[in-house]
Scaffold this active site. Structure first.
Site, short mmCIF file in Angstrom:
data_model
loop_
_atom_site.label_atom_id
_atom_site.label_comp_id
_atom_site.label_asym_id
_atom_site.label_seq_id
_atom_site.Cartn_x
_atom_site.Cartn_y
_atom_site.Cartn_z
N PHE A 154 -22.51 -45.88 24.28
CA PHE A 154 -22.26 -46.20 22.85
C PHE A 154 -24.28 -46.96 22.16
CE2 PHE A 154 -17.59 -46.59 24.17
CZ PHE A 154 -17.72 -45.11 22.84
N HIS B 190 -18.48 -50.83 27.49
CA HIS B 190 -19.55 -51.44 26.32
C HIS B 190 -17.72 -51.25 25.64
CE1 HIS B 190 -21.81 -51.32 22.97
NE2 HIS B 190 -21.20 -51.97 22.52
N VAL B 191 -17.18 -52.46 25.49
CA VAL B 191 -16.13 -52.76 25.07
C VAL B 191 -16.37 -51.95 23.26
CG1 VAL B 191 -16.47 -54.87 23.23
CG2 VAL B 191 -14.23 -54.14 23.71
N HIS B 192 -14.84 -51.30 22.75
CA HIS B 192 -14.62 -50.64 21.69
C HIS B 192 -13.50 -50.59 21.47
CE1 HIS B 192 -14.48 -47.97 24.67
NE2 HIS B 192 -13.68 -46.85 24.45
N LEU B 193 -13.06 -50.65 19.84
CA LEU B 193 -11.75 -51.14 19.27
C LEU B 193 -11.22 -49.57 19.18
CD1 LEU B 193 -11.47 -54.21 17.95
CD2 LEU B 193 -10.27 -53.66 19.19
#
Ligand SMILES: [Zn+2]
Length: 173
Positions: A36, A131-134
């Protein structure tokens, strides 16, 4: 269909890659080894990087392994793993951009509904927990029964570049 199954497509390849990196000592939780972060650094939105929109804190990219056409990820540009690691500004922007992603998918695909949410941690199904993701993706009545030809043609009728173009054209300026 459970959410785990719903997003398994994204998870399957990357979890292998991420786990292999961790085992080999190549720190997958570092920005240097993060898929990301490479996307975040890949420049303005284009058909090559499949980034749909890019702001100062947040960007939107096509999910490389979509469950449905129009399946996007909304992420902070900065390498942040835990949700609590987001600054208030990042958190607010992430939510705001997620609202725009929902509205854009609704405008571009006119789905019957949408799924929106996150897998936090590998045990929850995140392939790249560092790596935060929505996830935001369109759904149609009956698309859980994806063995039917009708659902297949409705749910997955187009390539990633075509989905990218459709969403980029529909994204509010
Ligand atoms: Zn990252």
């Amino acid at each position: 269909m459970s959410l785990e199954h719903l997003w398994a497509g994204w998870r399957s390849d990357y979890i292998v890659e991420a786990t292999a990196r961790e085992r080999s000592g190549d720190q997958a939780h570092d920005a240097a080894g993060c898929v990301f972060c490479r996307l975040a650094a890949s420049g303005p939105p284009s058909e090559d990087n499949l980034v749909v929109w890019r702001g100062e804190l947040t960007f939107v990219v096509m999910n490389a392994y979509p469950y449905a056409s129009g399946h996007v990820l909304v992420l902070p540009l900065r390498h942040v793993g835990p949700l609590s690691g987001l600054t208030p500004a990042e958190s607010a922007d992430l939510w705001s951009v997620t609202q725009e992603a929902v509205a854009t998918i609704e405008a571009a695909y006119e789905p019957d509904g949408l799924n929106m949410g996150a897998n936090l941690g590998r045990a929850a199904g995140a392939g790249l927990p560092a790596h935060v993701h929505l996830h935001v993706l369109p759904r149609w009545a009956g698309d859980t029964n994806f063995m039917t030809s009708v659902a297949e043609t409705r749910v997955m009728p187009e390539t990633l570049p075509l989905s990218w173009k459709r969403l980029t054209d529909a994204w509010p300026r």
